[in-house]
Scaffold this active site. Structure first.
Site, mmCIF file in Angstrom:
data_model
loop_
_atom_site.group_PDB
_atom_site.id
_atom_site.type_symbol
_atom_site.label_atom_id
_atom_site.label_comp_id
_atom_site.label_asym_id
_atom_site.label_seq_id
_atom_site.Cartn_x
_atom_site.Cartn_y
_atom_site.Cartn_z
ATOM 1 N N HIS A 101 54.946 48.180 -19.662
ATOM 2 C CA HIS A 101 53.542 48.578 -19.831
ATOM 3 C C HIS A 101 53.367 49.726 -20.821
ATOM 4 C CE1 HIS A 101 49.474 48.016 -18.961
ATOM 5 N NE2 HIS A 101 49.459 48.139 -17.649
ATOM 6 N N ASP A 104 50.207 45.546 -22.898
ATOM 7 C CA ASP A 104 49.104 45.666 -21.957
ATOM 8 C C ASP A 104 48.869 44.343 -21.233
ATOM 9 O OD1 ASP A 104 48.576 48.352 -22.523
ATOM 10 O OD2 ASP A 104 47.373 47.821 -24.277
#
Length: 427
Positions: free
Chosen positions: A399, A403
Protein backbone atom coordinates in the site's frame (compact mmCIF):
# COMPACT_ATOMS: atom_id res chain seq x y z
CA UNK A 1 57.16 -23.94 4.25
CA UNK A 2 55.65 -21.74 1.54
CA UNK A 3 52.13 -22.49 0.29
CA UNK A 4 49.82 -21.05 -2.34
CA UNK A 5 46.34 -20.21 -1.04
CA UNK A 6 43.89 -20.73 -3.91
CA UNK A 7 40.24 -19.79 -4.41
CA UNK A 8 38.28 -22.73 -2.96
CA UNK A 9 35.53 -24.55 -4.85
CA UNK A 10 32.35 -23.95 -2.85
CA UNK A 11 29.82 -26.02 -4.80
CA UNK A 12 29.48 -27.96 -8.05
CA UNK A 13 28.13 -25.00 -10.03
CA UNK A 14 30.45 -22.39 -8.50
CA UNK A 15 33.22 -21.22 -10.85
CA UNK A 16 34.33 -18.03 -9.12
CA UNK A 17 34.15 -16.11 -5.88
CA UNK A 18 34.36 -12.49 -4.77
CA UNK A 19 36.85 -11.41 -2.12
CA UNK A 20 34.82 -9.74 0.62
CA UNK A 21 37.64 -8.89 2.96
CA UNK A 22 41.16 -9.89 3.98
CA UNK A 23 41.12 -10.44 7.76
CA UNK A 24 44.93 -10.47 7.95
CA UNK A 25 47.43 -8.08 6.36
CA UNK A 26 50.78 -8.95 4.81
CA UNK A 27 53.23 -9.89 7.55
CA UNK A 28 50.54 -10.77 10.09
CA UNK A 29 50.83 -14.08 11.92
CA UNK A 30 47.90 -16.44 12.36
CA UNK A 31 46.94 -19.63 14.15
CA UNK A 32 45.46 -22.79 12.68
CA UNK A 33 41.74 -22.30 12.04
CA UNK A 34 41.88 -18.49 12.00
CA UNK A 35 39.89 -16.91 9.18
CA UNK A 36 42.35 -15.65 6.56
CA UNK A 37 39.75 -14.00 4.32
CA UNK A 38 36.04 -13.98 3.53
CA UNK A 39 34.71 -15.06 0.13
CA UNK A 40 31.24 -14.58 -1.36
CA UNK A 41 29.49 -16.48 -4.15
CA UNK A 42 26.00 -16.07 -5.57
CA UNK A 43 24.83 -18.77 -3.15
CA UNK A 44 26.76 -18.44 0.10
CA UNK A 45 29.42 -16.50 2.01
CA UNK A 46 32.38 -18.44 3.39
CA UNK A 47 35.26 -17.89 5.76
CA UNK A 48 38.50 -19.40 4.45
CA UNK A 49 40.44 -20.86 7.41
CA UNK A 50 44.18 -21.12 7.89
CA UNK A 51 45.40 -24.71 7.38
CA UNK A 52 48.04 -24.26 10.08
CA UNK A 53 49.94 -21.64 12.08
CA UNK A 54 52.12 -19.26 10.14
CA UNK A 55 52.47 -15.90 8.42
CA UNK A 56 50.73 -14.16 5.52
CA UNK A 57 53.60 -13.37 3.14
CA UNK A 58 51.90 -11.74 0.15
CA UNK A 59 48.33 -10.90 -0.93
CA UNK A 60 47.77 -11.31 -4.69
CA UNK A 61 44.07 -10.36 -4.92
CA UNK A 62 42.21 -7.33 -3.64
CA UNK A 63 38.90 -6.94 -1.81
CA UNK A 64 35.87 -6.90 -4.16
CA UNK A 65 37.92 -8.67 -6.85
CA UNK A 66 36.23 -11.63 -8.62
CA UNK A 67 38.59 -14.61 -8.64
CA UNK A 68 38.15 -17.90 -10.58
CA UNK A 69 38.21 -21.14 -8.62
CA UNK A 70 41.76 -22.44 -8.33
CA UNK A 71 43.51 -19.09 -8.84
CA UNK A 72 46.20 -18.20 -6.29
CA UNK A 73 45.01 -15.52 -3.87
CA UNK A 74 47.95 -15.29 -1.47
CA UNK A 75 51.27 -16.80 -0.41
CA UNK A 76 51.43 -18.24 3.10
CA UNK A 77 54.30 -19.49 5.18
CA UNK A 78 52.94 -22.22 7.42
CA UNK A 79 54.20 -25.04 9.62
CA UNK A 80 54.66 -28.55 8.24
CA UNK A 81 51.61 -29.83 10.10
CA UNK A 82 48.58 -28.80 8.04
CA UNK A 83 44.87 -29.25 8.51
CA UNK A 84 43.57 -29.28 4.93
CA UNK A 85 39.78 -29.83 4.55
CA UNK A 86 38.52 -32.69 2.41
CA UNK A 87 37.69 -31.97 -1.21
CA UNK A 88 33.94 -32.47 -0.86
CA UNK A 89 33.57 -29.60 1.61
CA UNK A 90 34.22 -25.87 1.19
CA UNK A 91 37.84 -26.71 0.52
CA UNK A 92 40.86 -24.48 0.69
CA UNK A 93 43.12 -25.54 -2.16
CA UNK A 94 46.66 -25.30 -0.94
CA UNK A 95 49.68 -26.47 -2.90
CA UNK A 96 53.03 -27.05 -1.30
CA UNK A 97 55.97 -25.45 -3.05
CA UNK A 98 59.67 -25.52 -2.32
CA UNK A 99 60.76 -24.23 1.06
CA UNK A 100 62.25 -20.81 1.24
CA UNK A 101 65.82 -20.64 2.37
CA UNK A 102 65.30 -17.15 3.69
CA UNK A 103 63.05 -16.98 6.71
CA UNK A 104 60.50 -14.24 7.12
CA UNK A 105 60.09 -12.54 10.48
CA UNK A 106 56.52 -13.02 11.70
CA UNK A 107 54.59 -10.14 13.11
CA UNK A 108 52.55 -10.84 16.16
CA UNK A 109 48.86 -10.06 16.01
CA UNK A 110 48.02 -7.22 18.40
CA UNK A 111 46.49 -8.42 21.64
CA UNK A 112 43.79 -5.79 22.05
CA UNK A 113 41.09 -5.88 24.69
CA UNK A 114 37.70 -4.40 24.05
CA UNK A 115 35.17 -2.94 26.43
CA UNK A 116 31.45 -3.58 26.31
CA UNK A 117 30.94 -0.69 23.91
CA UNK A 118 33.75 -1.47 21.46
CA UNK A 119 34.46 0.23 18.15
CA UNK A 120 33.22 -2.47 15.77
CA UNK A 121 31.59 -0.85 12.77
CA UNK A 122 31.85 -3.58 10.10
CA UNK A 123 30.52 -7.12 10.28
CA UNK A 124 31.16 -9.83 7.71
CA UNK A 125 28.24 -11.52 5.90
CA UNK A 126 28.86 -14.66 7.96
CA UNK A 127 28.67 -12.72 11.24
CA UNK A 128 25.44 -11.05 10.07
CA UNK A 129 23.99 -14.44 9.12
CA UNK A 130 24.78 -15.86 12.57
CA UNK A 131 23.30 -12.74 14.18
CA UNK A 132 20.07 -13.14 12.21
CA UNK A 133 19.80 -16.80 13.20
CA UNK A 134 20.08 -15.84 16.88
CA UNK A 135 18.11 -12.56 16.58
CA UNK A 136 21.10 -10.44 17.61
CA UNK A 137 20.84 -6.77 16.63
CA UNK A 138 23.69 -4.71 15.17
CA UNK A 139 23.77 -2.70 18.39
CA UNK A 140 24.23 -5.89 20.39
CA UNK A 141 26.91 -7.13 17.97
CA UNK A 142 28.86 -3.93 18.55
CA UNK A 143 29.03 -4.74 22.27
CA UNK A 144 30.61 -8.18 21.82
CA UNK A 145 34.34 -8.29 22.71
CA UNK A 146 36.26 -8.79 19.46
CA UNK A 147 39.52 -10.70 19.18
CA UNK A 148 40.07 -10.53 15.44
CA UNK A 149 42.69 -8.56 13.58
CA UNK A 150 42.18 -4.79 13.84
CA UNK A 151 39.24 -5.23 16.18
CA UNK A 152 37.26 -7.46 13.80
CA UNK A 153 34.52 -9.61 15.26
CA UNK A 154 35.12 -13.31 14.62
CA UNK A 155 32.70 -16.21 14.46
CA UNK A 156 34.22 -17.70 17.61
CA UNK A 157 33.65 -14.38 19.42
CA UNK A 158 29.94 -14.49 18.62
CA UNK A 159 29.48 -18.13 19.63
CA UNK A 160 31.38 -17.54 22.88
CA UNK A 161 29.13 -14.57 23.58
CA UNK A 162 26.05 -16.75 22.95
CA UNK A 163 27.44 -19.52 25.19
CA UNK A 164 27.97 -16.92 27.92
CA UNK A 165 24.25 -16.16 27.87
CA UNK A 166 24.38 -12.93 25.82
CA UNK A 167 25.19 -10.66 28.81
CA UNK A 168 24.69 -7.44 26.81
CA UNK A 169 21.35 -8.45 25.29
CA UNK A 170 19.34 -5.92 27.28
CA UNK A 171 21.99 -3.21 27.58
CA UNK A 172 20.44 0.16 26.84
CA UNK A 173 21.90 2.49 24.25
CA UNK A 174 22.71 5.94 25.56
CA UNK A 175 21.19 7.70 22.55
CA UNK A 176 17.65 9.03 22.85
CA UNK A 177 15.19 6.63 21.25
CA UNK A 178 12.30 7.70 19.07
CA UNK A 179 9.22 7.31 21.31
CA UNK A 180 7.08 6.54 18.24
CA UNK A 181 9.34 3.72 17.00
CA UNK A 182 8.00 0.17 17.23
CA UNK A 183 9.97 -2.14 19.51
CA UNK A 184 9.45 -5.87 19.71
CA UNK A 185 8.34 -6.71 23.26
CA UNK A 186 10.57 -9.17 25.10
CA UNK A 187 7.93 -11.70 26.13
CA UNK A 188 8.86 -14.97 27.80
CA UNK A 189 6.23 -17.23 26.27
CA UNK A 190 5.76 -20.89 27.08
CA UNK A 191 6.91 -22.61 23.87
CA UNK A 192 5.62 -25.99 25.03
CA UNK A 193 7.28 -29.40 24.99
CA UNK A 194 7.62 -31.67 21.99
CA UNK A 195 9.86 -32.89 19.23
CA UNK A 196 12.46 -30.29 18.21
CA UNK A 197 13.14 -29.98 14.49
CA UNK A 198 16.02 -27.72 13.45
CA UNK A 199 15.23 -25.38 10.57
CA UNK A 200 17.37 -26.08 7.53
CA UNK A 201 19.17 -23.19 5.86
CA UNK A 202 16.49 -22.64 3.20
CA UNK A 203 13.69 -22.58 5.78
CA UNK A 204 15.63 -19.98 7.78
CA UNK A 205 16.02 -17.85 4.65
CA UNK A 206 12.30 -18.17 3.86
CA UNK A 207 11.42 -17.17 7.42
CA UNK A 208 13.68 -14.12 7.26
CA UNK A 209 12.29 -13.15 3.83
CA UNK A 210 8.66 -13.42 4.99
CA UNK A 211 9.22 -11.47 8.22
CA UNK A 212 11.14 -8.81 6.29
CA UNK A 213 8.31 -8.51 3.77
CA UNK A 214 5.62 -8.07 6.42
CA UNK A 215 7.71 -5.48 8.29
CA UNK A 216 8.60 -3.62 5.09
CA UNK A 217 5.36 -3.58 3.09
CA UNK A 218 1.95 -2.61 4.48
CA UNK A 219 -0.07 -5.49 3.02
CA UNK A 220 -3.59 -5.03 1.66
CA UNK A 221 -5.51 -7.85 -0.02
CA UNK A 222 -8.24 -7.51 -2.66
CA UNK A 223 -10.50 -10.40 -3.71
CA UNK A 224 -12.50 -11.15 -6.84
CA UNK A 225 -14.34 -14.22 -8.14
CA UNK A 226 -14.05 -15.50 -11.69
CA UNK A 227 -16.19 -17.87 -13.77
CA UNK A 228 -13.67 -20.14 -15.53
CA UNK A 229 -16.22 -22.50 -17.10
CA UNK A 230 -15.36 -21.66 -20.71
CA UNK A 231 -11.62 -21.86 -20.11
CA UNK A 232 -11.95 -25.15 -18.21
CA UNK A 233 -14.01 -26.73 -20.99
CA UNK A 234 -11.54 -25.55 -23.67
CA UNK A 235 -8.52 -26.81 -21.74
CA UNK A 236 -10.10 -30.19 -20.99
CA UNK A 237 -11.06 -30.68 -24.63
CA UNK A 238 -7.67 -29.60 -26.01
CA UNK A 239 -5.11 -30.98 -23.53
CA UNK A 240 -4.64 -34.35 -25.29
CA UNK A 241 -4.30 -32.77 -28.74
CA UNK A 242 -2.02 -30.07 -27.32
CA UNK A 243 0.38 -32.64 -25.93
CA UNK A 244 0.39 -34.64 -29.17
CA UNK A 245 0.98 -31.53 -31.26
CA UNK A 246 3.54 -29.72 -29.08
CA UNK A 247 4.88 -32.45 -26.80
CA UNK A 248 3.91 -30.42 -23.71
CA UNK A 249 1.36 -30.94 -20.95
CA UNK A 250 -1.32 -28.25 -20.89
CA UNK A 251 -2.02 -27.37 -17.26
CA UNK A 252 -3.92 -24.33 -16.04
CA UNK A 253 -0.74 -22.55 -14.94
CA UNK A 254 0.40 -21.30 -18.39
CA UNK A 255 -3.14 -20.00 -18.97
CA UNK A 256 -2.94 -18.12 -15.67
CA UNK A 257 0.52 -16.75 -16.53
CA UNK A 258 -0.78 -15.58 -19.91
CA UNK A 259 -3.72 -13.71 -18.34
CA UNK A 260 -1.51 -12.10 -15.68
CA UNK A 261 1.02 -10.93 -18.29
CA UNK A 262 -1.78 -9.31 -20.32
CA UNK A 263 -3.15 -7.54 -17.24
CA UNK A 264 0.32 -6.26 -16.33
CA UNK A 265 0.58 -4.69 -19.77
CA UNK A 266 -2.71 -2.90 -19.02
CA UNK A 267 -1.53 -1.84 -15.53
CA UNK A 268 2.30 -1.59 -15.70
CA UNK A 269 2.60 0.09 -12.26
CA UNK A 270 1.78 -3.24 -10.62
CA UNK A 271 5.03 -4.59 -12.13
CA UNK A 272 7.34 -2.52 -9.96
CA UNK A 273 9.70 -2.30 -6.99
CA UNK A 274 10.68 0.46 -4.55
CA UNK A 275 14.13 2.03 -4.23
CA UNK A 276 14.03 4.60 -1.46
CA UNK A 277 11.73 7.36 -2.67
CA UNK A 278 11.73 6.03 -6.23
CA UNK A 279 9.36 3.56 -7.88
CA UNK A 280 10.97 1.39 -10.55
CA UNK A 281 8.49 0.33 -13.23
CA UNK A 282 10.04 -2.80 -14.71
CA UNK A 283 10.58 -3.12 -18.46
CA UNK A 284 10.44 -6.93 -18.45
CA UNK A 285 7.43 -8.96 -17.37
CA UNK A 286 8.88 -12.00 -15.59
CA UNK A 287 6.31 -14.09 -13.76
CA UNK A 288 7.47 -16.03 -10.70
CA UNK A 289 5.58 -19.19 -9.75
CA UNK A 290 5.63 -20.05 -6.04
CA UNK A 291 6.47 -23.77 -5.99
CA UNK A 292 6.94 -26.32 -3.22
CA UNK A 293 10.14 -28.37 -3.26
CA UNK A 294 10.15 -32.05 -2.21
CA UNK A 295 11.43 -30.90 1.20
CA UNK A 296 8.31 -28.74 1.61
CA UNK A 297 10.31 -25.51 1.32
CA UNK A 298 9.11 -22.81 -1.03
CA UNK A 299 10.94 -21.56 -4.10
CA UNK A 300 9.96 -19.23 -6.96
CA UNK A 301 11.11 -20.29 -10.46
CA UNK A 302 10.56 -17.58 -13.05
CA UNK A 303 8.96 -17.52 -16.51
CA UNK A 304 11.01 -14.83 -18.26
CA UNK A 305 9.42 -12.33 -20.69
CA UNK A 306 6.01 -13.98 -20.31
CA UNK A 307 4.26 -11.27 -22.34
CA UNK A 308 6.29 -12.13 -25.47
CA UNK A 309 5.54 -15.89 -25.51
CA UNK A 310 2.70 -17.89 -27.01
CA UNK A 311 0.86 -20.63 -25.12
CA UNK A 312 3.19 -23.37 -26.40
CA UNK A 313 6.28 -21.53 -25.11
CA UNK A 314 4.61 -20.70 -21.79
CA UNK A 315 3.59 -24.34 -21.31
CA UNK A 316 7.15 -25.47 -22.11
CA UNK A 317 8.64 -23.03 -19.57
CA UNK A 318 6.13 -23.94 -16.86
CA UNK A 319 6.62 -27.68 -17.36
CA UNK A 320 10.42 -27.42 -17.45
CA UNK A 321 10.57 -25.33 -14.28
CA UNK A 322 8.07 -27.56 -12.45
CA UNK A 323 10.06 -30.70 -13.27
CA UNK A 324 13.35 -29.10 -12.23
CA UNK A 325 11.78 -27.98 -8.94
CA UNK A 326 10.50 -31.50 -8.18
CA UNK A 327 13.95 -32.92 -8.92
CA UNK A 328 15.82 -30.20 -6.97
CA UNK A 329 17.64 -29.16 -10.15
CA UNK A 330 16.72 -25.47 -10.41
CA UNK A 331 19.68 -23.27 -11.30
CA UNK A 332 20.40 -19.76 -10.07
CA UNK A 333 19.17 -18.34 -13.38
CA UNK A 334 15.84 -20.18 -13.01
CA UNK A 335 14.92 -18.31 -9.82
CA UNK A 336 16.11 -14.76 -10.46
CA UNK A 337 14.70 -11.56 -11.98
CA UNK A 338 11.04 -12.11 -11.05
CA UNK A 339 8.96 -8.93 -11.36
CA UNK A 340 5.55 -10.31 -10.29
CA UNK A 341 4.66 -13.55 -8.51
CA UNK A 342 1.65 -15.87 -8.59
CA UNK A 343 0.86 -18.55 -6.01
CA UNK A 344 -1.52 -21.29 -7.10
CA UNK A 345 -2.88 -22.20 -3.68
CA UNK A 346 -5.68 -24.12 -5.36
CA UNK A 347 -3.29 -26.99 -6.05
CA UNK A 348 -3.34 -27.66 -2.28
CA UNK A 349 -7.15 -27.52 -2.17
CA UNK A 350 -7.32 -24.00 -0.73
CA UNK A 351 -10.37 -21.95 -1.60
CA UNK A 352 -8.34 -18.72 -1.47
CA UNK A 353 -5.21 -17.31 0.15
CA UNK A 354 -3.65 -14.12 1.48
CA UNK A 355 -0.09 -14.39 0.13
CA UNK A 356 2.94 -12.46 1.43
CA UNK A 357 4.62 -10.20 -1.14
CA UNK A 358 7.80 -11.58 -2.69
CA UNK A 359 10.23 -8.71 -2.06
CA UNK A 360 11.22 -6.47 -3.74
CA UNK A 361 8.03 -6.76 -5.78
CA UNK A 362 4.94 -4.75 -4.86
CA UNK A 363 2.19 -7.35 -5.38
CA UNK A 364 1.50 -11.09 -5.47
CA UNK A 365 -1.55 -12.96 -6.81
CA UNK A 366 -3.02 -16.09 -5.22
CA UNK A 367 -5.25 -18.38 -7.31
CA UNK A 368 -7.68 -20.60 -5.42
CA UNK A 369 -9.13 -23.98 -6.25
CA UNK A 370 -11.40 -24.23 -9.31
CA UNK A 371 -14.66 -25.48 -7.82
CA UNK A 372 -17.98 -26.35 -9.45
CA UNK A 373 -20.89 -24.49 -7.87
CA UNK A 374 -24.49 -23.62 -8.74
CA UNK A 375 -24.54 -20.02 -9.94
CA UNK A 376 -27.17 -17.64 -11.26
CA UNK A 377 -26.33 -16.69 -14.86
CA UNK A 378 -28.01 -14.45 -17.39
CA UNK A 379 -29.29 -16.11 -20.57
CA UNK A 380 -31.46 -14.99 -23.48
CA UNK A 381 -34.47 -16.46 -21.72
CA UNK A 382 -33.64 -14.79 -18.39
CA UNK A 383 -31.80 -15.72 -15.21
CA UNK A 384 -31.01 -19.39 -14.77
CA UNK A 385 -29.16 -21.55 -12.26
CA UNK A 386 -26.27 -23.50 -13.79
CA UNK A 387 -23.24 -25.47 -12.67
CA UNK A 388 -20.18 -23.27 -13.23
CA UNK A 389 -16.45 -23.64 -12.55
CA UNK A 390 -15.63 -20.80 -10.15
CA UNK A 391 -12.34 -19.56 -8.69
CA UNK A 392 -11.34 -16.89 -6.18
CA UNK A 393 -8.37 -14.61 -6.92
CA UNK A 394 -6.70 -12.61 -4.16
CA UNK A 395 -4.09 -9.91 -4.71
CA UNK A 396 -1.86 -8.80 -1.84
CA UNK A 397 -0.23 -5.45 -2.63
CA UNK A 398 2.15 -2.95 -1.06
CA UNK A 399 0.00 0.00 0.00
CA UNK A 400 3.01 2.33 -0.05
CA UNK A 401 2.80 2.52 -3.83
CA UNK A 402 -0.28 0.52 -4.88
CA UNK A 403 -3.61 2.04 -3.94
CA UNK A 404 -6.95 0.24 -3.80
CA UNK A 405 -7.97 1.44 -7.25
CA UNK A 406 -4.88 0.02 -8.95
CA UNK A 407 -4.88 -3.20 -6.92
CA UNK A 408 -8.59 -3.83 -7.38
CA UNK A 409 -8.57 -2.90 -11.07
CA UNK A 410 -5.62 -5.18 -11.79
CA UNK A 411 -7.00 -8.30 -10.12
CA UNK A 412 -10.37 -7.66 -11.77
CA UNK A 413 -8.66 -7.40 -15.17
CA UNK A 414 -6.93 -10.77 -14.63
CA UNK A 415 -10.33 -12.30 -13.82
CA UNK A 416 -11.84 -10.70 -16.94
CA UNK A 417 -9.19 -12.24 -19.18
CA UNK A 418 -9.88 -15.65 -17.66
CA UNK A 419 -13.66 -15.28 -17.94
CA UNK A 420 -13.56 -13.96 -21.51
CA UNK A 421 -11.48 -16.86 -22.76
CA UNK A 422 -11.80 -17.49 -26.49
CA UNK A 423 -13.29 -20.99 -26.81
CA UNK A 424 -12.60 -20.95 -30.58
CA UNK A 425 -8.89 -20.59 -29.97
CA UNK A 426 -6.64 -22.93 -31.96
CA UNK A 427 -3.78 -24.86 -30.44
Amino acid sequence: MEFELKMPKMGESITEGTIINWVFAEGDSFEEGDTILEVATDKVDNEVPAPGSGTLIKILTKAKEVVPVGEVMAILEVSEKLNIPKANTSEVNLEKSKARKKSHPAKTKPNNTYSVANSNTFFSPLIIKIAKEHHISFEELARIPATGNQGRLRKSDVFKYIDDGRPYKFAQHMATQDPTAYRIPQLKLDKGIGKIVKMDRMRQMIADHMVYSKHTSPHVTAYVEADLTNMVHWRNSKKVAFQKTHGERLTFTPLFVEAVAKAIQDFPHINASIDGDNIIIKDAINIGMATALPSGNLIVPVVKDANTKNLKALAADVNKLSIKAKENKLSGDDIKDSTFTISNVGTFGSLMGTPIINQPEVAILALGIIKKRPEVIETESGDEIAIRSMMYLSLSFDHRVVDGFLGGSFVRRVADYLEQFDTNRKI
